[in-house]
Design a protein around this motif. Structure first.
Motif, PDB file in Angstrom:
ATOM      1  N   ARG A 202       0.841  -1.190   0.000  1.00 14.29           N
ATOM      2  CA  ARG A 202       0.000   0.000   0.000  1.00 14.29           C
ATOM      3  C   ARG A 202       0.889   1.259   0.000  1.00 14.29           C
ATOM      4  N   GLY A 203       0.448   2.274  -0.720  1.00 17.36           N
ATOM      5  CA  GLY A 203       1.147   3.544  -0.716  1.00 17.36           C
ATOM      6  C   GLY A 203       2.078   3.757  -1.883  1.00 17.36           C
ATOM      7  N   ARG A 204       2.345   2.730  -2.671  1.00 13.70           N
ATOM      8  CA  ARG A 204       3.199   2.902  -3.853  1.00 13.70           C
ATOM      9  C   ARG A 204       2.386   3.535  -4.981  1.00 13.70           C
ATOM     10  N   GLU A 252      -0.717  -2.677   5.810  1.00 14.02           N
ATOM     11  CA  GLU A 252       0.183  -2.104   4.809  1.00 14.02           C
ATOM     12  C   GLU A 252      -0.013  -2.738   3.441  1.00 14.02           C
ATOM     13  N   SER A 253      -1.013  -3.614   3.296  1.00 18.33           N
ATOM     14  CA  SER A 253      -1.159  -4.400   2.077  1.00 18.33           C
ATOM     15  C   SER A 253      -2.441  -4.057   1.331  1.00 18.33           C
ATOM     16  N   ARG A 254      -2.375  -4.217  -0.002  1.00 16.28           N
ATOM     17  CA  ARG A 254      -3.565  -4.123  -0.841  1.00 16.28           C
ATOM     18  C   ARG A 254      -4.167  -5.520  -0.974  1.00 16.28           C
ATOM     19  N   ILE A 255      -5.464  -5.636  -0.780  1.00 17.10           N
ATOM     20  CA  ILE A 255      -6.114  -6.946  -0.718  1.00 17.10           C
ATOM     21  C   ILE A 255      -6.141  -7.632  -2.081  1.00 17.10           C
ATOM     22  N   LEU A 258      -2.765  -8.876  -3.223  1.00 17.87           N
ATOM     23  CA  LEU A 258      -2.386  -9.966  -2.323  1.00 17.87           C
ATOM     24  C   LEU A 258      -3.147 -11.240  -2.673  1.00 17.87           C
ATOM     25  N   SER A 259      -4.404 -11.109  -3.071  1.00 21.78           N
ATOM     26  CA  SER A 259      -5.177 -12.279  -3.499  1.00 21.78           C
ATOM     27  C   SER A 259      -4.584 -12.885  -4.759  1.00 21.78           C
ATOM     28  N   LEU A 260      -4.085 -12.046  -5.665  1.00 21.23           N
ATOM     29  CA  LEU A 260      -3.437 -12.550  -6.878  1.00 21.23           C
ATOM     30  C   LEU A 260      -2.157 -13.309  -6.542  1.00 21.23           C
ATOM     31  N   VAL A 261      -1.416 -12.822  -5.553  1.00 24.10           N
ATOM     32  CA  VAL A 261      -0.210 -13.533  -5.118  1.00 24.10           C
ATOM     33  C   VAL A 261      -0.584 -14.902  -4.553  1.00 24.10           C
ATOM     34  N   PHE A 262      -1.671 -14.952  -3.801  1.00 23.87           N
ATOM     35  CA  PHE A 262      -2.146 -16.238  -3.267  1.00 23.87           C
ATOM     36  C   PHE A 262      -2.531 -17.182  -4.409  1.00 23.87           C
ATOM     37  N   PHE A 263      -3.139 -16.640  -5.461  1.00 26.51           N
ATOM     38  CA  PHE A 263      -3.477 -17.457  -6.622  1.00 26.51           C
ATOM     39  C   PHE A 263      -2.215 -17.996  -7.295  1.00 26.51           C
ATOM     40  N   VAL A 264      -1.184 -17.158  -7.388  1.00 25.29           N
ATOM     41  CA  VAL A 264       0.094 -17.615  -7.954  1.00 25.29           C
ATOM     42  C   VAL A 264       0.670 -18.740  -7.109  1.00 25.29           C
TER      43      VAL A 264
END
Length: 765
Positions: A202-204, A252-255, A258-264
């Motif tokens: 988050r924040g980038r 500090e995270s975008r949901i 982060l869900s896409l990372v979990f899918f990966v």
């Protein structure tokens, strides 16, 4: 005072220039190392990359020392890894000095990758320079972006290697990073982990996410094209760590990212167990590597040889010696790899155990453990405030600075790279990436745990003693830069000349290039062996002339022998040296019979260094047979058969010994255990049929006929089988069938006068 006012800004300007130059070298190395290659040497990857890294490190180190001289103060940033790093460097140095091959341990090989001391020292200095010069988060972010950019370019070069715009397939077979494609996949998995981790922070800003998005997509596309399992496993570990990181630092995270990372992560696990889709894979060459079981056995036996190998191993880069000494006899059962000599074990940790002993392995493990400990310590310091940050997000009250999650993303990528080192043996770029990530992770977590990096400043007194010491250090380092630059250049020019020689068919041009390579690097053994081989070939060519000059042959053989002896004296423990010499001498026997004795000595040494290789015993049997020592030849052939029961060459050779003694029953009986194997071997089938035909016992003629017809099923134009069947039917009185076979031989070899006479004789009768 006016003079002082002019001097101080000047010193600051020089300091700024030197700092920017050092940062430029660090950023340039980060960008170039994965994609840099030079198509002028046999190994287009590792030698150019290692020379580049060494020069960058030495020049950056010289800049640092110049800054010390100008500022009159020694400012050193120290980490908690300093002691493990010093211990690791000291063990590497001592192990190289007492190595079985000090030259190989210090300088490595120019035609394939081995983990040698000079490369390890360059990596240690690279780590130290990164710690010294990357001092704030802004520069660390730029550092990360350059690393991602290098991975992006490497992936693009791979994906577009056969396209109209990027046609590089003639320079490197698959990718610009490594000659081992699975290691390239691991590199892209590490880069992909880093890119994916930046997406959910988050924040980038949106424009800061362009490069991570592009790099993540290229990384995933590359892994799908490669289709190897190990890179998917590394990506699964990295993405799992990212998911844990995102969940524990949810504020500090975008949901969605982060869900896409979990899918990966889920997809990577699926591909690990079931493989990636076959329709997406490219045709990648098959890779052969030493298995975990054999590697563990060889490393364990090496460590337990004696007190020296237990503590310090056999020396960096010398695993090939360990493999030869402790090569399991069961290895001969493998039909594809039994005659391959492996330069590295299954993974990095076994390599350290065998090559640097327990001290080398433990010192490296301490680096890993201290690195993980530093990361975990910084992570724990964020834990008490995690849920408070969540509450602040909900209530829209922000009383704290955001946690720089990038630090832990780098740490996740480094841990994934460390896991990869446990299931693969790393080469140049992966080692560079491992140390780069470790330095970046330490720099990142130091922002959250300041005790990870501490600065120590020493003001240098302006005195003759300090001036002399500083001047001596400057001269010493400058001399090292010049000497290494000269040596590195000569090494590269030597390899480029030798590569030209290898690509030539032979002759004076090849000789000139080999001599040029030796002039650049006189003590490098492979060049000496190449010259010995070249002179033996020239002696062979002279011996095959209609009027050979005996003096010329003797002179050429003498030069070849001197070169071979030089190689043997310099590398007495190198199995490849003795293997090459033995083969060279065996080929020289036809025109220099005295070479048989040289071959015997070389093979005896090779057997001592690699006692379970059946090839050496078979060749030794040939040496004894050439000398007329048939009893010794029989023993050697039997030893080769015992070591590898399905190795057909010693069966044929031993049967010929029995034939020469008129023991045809033994010669035929010898092949009974391998009948299922020889059914598709036309040369062996013909040989067995010939023995049966000559024995002439009941049923032998029918056996020979059956075997020779099987030969013709495999190869209808096998002349010897056709001719032998003609003789067989002539003996049986079937003249027409015999003529038919002889005519087939004549159609294959119209100039065969013996066949022509046979046909005329049968027609005349």
């Amino acid at each position: 005072m006016p003079f002082l006012n002019k001097t101080i800004p000047s010193e600051e300007m020089y300091q700024s220039i030197l700092t920017k130059m050092s940062l430029f070298l660090l950023f340039g190395g980060t960008l170039l190392m994965p994609v840099f290659f030079l198509p002028l040497t046999r190994d287009v990857f590792h030698l150019p990359k290692q020379l580049l890294l060494s020069m960058l490190v030495l020049v950056a180190l010289l800049c640092w020392l110049l800054q010390v001289a100008i500022s009159k103060r020694l400012l050193v940033r120290r980490t908690i890894l300093d002691l493990p790093l010093l211990a690791f460097g000291a063990v590497t140095l001592i192990a190289s000095i007492v190595s079985r091959s000090p030259s190989l341990s210090f300088l490595g090989s120019t035609d394939h990758f081995v983990l040698h001391a000079m490369f390890l020292f360059s990596l240690l200095l690279w780590f130290w320079l990164c710690i010294q010069y990357i001092r704030d988060f802004a520069w660390l972010e730029r550092f990360i972006s350059v690393f991602l950019l290098s991975g992006f370019f490497a992936g693009i070069l791979f994906l577009g290697r056969d396209s109209v715009f990027i046609s590089l397939s003639d320079i490197f077979r698959v990718n610009p990073v490594s000659d081992v494609n699975s290691l390239f996949g691991i590199f892209m998995a590490i880069v992909g982990t880093l890119a994916l981790g930046l997406l959910f922070i988050r924040g980038r800003s949106w424009y800061a996410q362009i490069l991570p998005i592009a790099t993540a997509l290229v990384s995933l596309a590359t892994l799908l094209k490669l289709g190897f399992t190990i890179p998917w496993l590394v990506l699964a570990v990295g993405s799992a760590l990212l998911v844990v990181l995102g969940v524990t630092l949810l504020a500090e995270s975008r949901i969605v990212p982060l869900s896409l990372v979990f899918f990966v992560f889920l997809t990577s696990i699926l591909f690990v167990f079931f493989g990636s889709p076959s329709f997406l894979k490219d045709q990648i060459p098959v890779e052969v590597a030493l298995g975990m079981r054999s590697s563990f056995s060889i490393a364990g036996e090496t460590v337990l040889e004696n007190a020296k190998t237990f503590l310090l191993g056999t020396g960096p880069s010398t695993f090939i010696f360990d493999f030869s000494s402790h090569r399991p006899s069961e290895f001969n059962v493998n039909q594809f790899a039994w005659n391959i000599r492996f330069f590295q074990p299954y993974n990095v940790f076994l390599a350290f155990a065998a090559e640097s002993g327990i001290l080398g392995l433990v010192s490296f493990l301490f680096i890993v453990l201290f690195g993980i400990g530093s990361i975990f310590s910084a992570w724990l310091k964020t834990r008490p405030s995690v849920w408070q940050r969540v509450r602040e997000r909900i209530s829209h009250e922000h009383s704290r600075e955001p946690i720089r999650l990038e630090s832990f993303v780098i740490a996740a990528a480094w841990i994934a790279a460390t896991v990869g080192a446990g299931i693969s043996f790393y080469d140049t770029v992966l080692w560079f990436s491992w140390w780069w990530l470790l330095a970046a992770a330490i720099l990142g977590v130091s922002l959250l745990a300041p005790d990870v990096i501490r600065e120590r400043e020493v003001l240098l007194q302006v005195s003759p003693q300090y001036a002399l010491a500083l001047s001596f250090g400057m001269v010493l380092l400058f001399t090292a830069v010049v000497i290494f630059g000269s040596f590195g250049g000569r090494m590269f020019l030597a390899e480029a000349a030798y590569t030209k020689a290898v690509q030539m068919p032979g002759g004076d041009a090849a000789e000139a290039e080999i001599n040029k390579a030796i002039a650049y690097r006189r003590q490098y053994i492979p060049y000496r062996i190449a010259r010995a081989r070249l002179y033996l070939q020239k002696a062979r060519d002279e011996s095959q002339k209609s009027s050979p000059d005996v003096n010329v042959i003797a002179e050429l053989v003498s030069v070849a022998v001197n070169e071979a002896r030089y190689a043997a004296d310099r590398e007495p423990n190198n199995i490849e040296t003795w293997d090459t010499l033995a083969t060279m001498y065996l080929n020289a026997r036809s025109f220099a019979p005295e070479a048989n004795a040289w071959a015997k000595d070389a093979l005896a040494r090779a057997i001592a260094l690699e006692p379970t290789n059946p090839l050496f015993y078979w060749e030794m049997g040939g040496v004894h047979e050439f000398a007329g020592a048939l009893e010794e030849a029989e023993k050697s052939y039997k030893m080769a058969i015992d070591l590898k029961p399905d190795y057909l060459a010693p069966y044929v050779s031993l049967s010929q010994v029995y034939e020469s003694q008129n023991h045809l029953d033994d010669a035929l009986l010898l092949f009974q255990p391998v009948l299922p194997i020889i059914v598709n071997e036309p040369d062996v089938l013909f040989h067995v049929g010939r023995i049966a035909y000559n024995r002439r016992k009941e049923g032998d003629t029918e056996l020979a006929e059956q075997l020779w017809k099987r030969v013709l099923e495999i190869n209808p134009n096998y002349s010897n089988a056709l001719y032998s069947l003609g003789l067989l039917y002539e003996r049986k009185g079937d003249r027409n069938t015999a003529i038919g076979y002889f005519q087939k031989v004549r159609s294959i070899d119209p100039g065969n006068e013996d066949v022509k006479r046979k046909i005329q004789q049968l027609l005349g009768s």
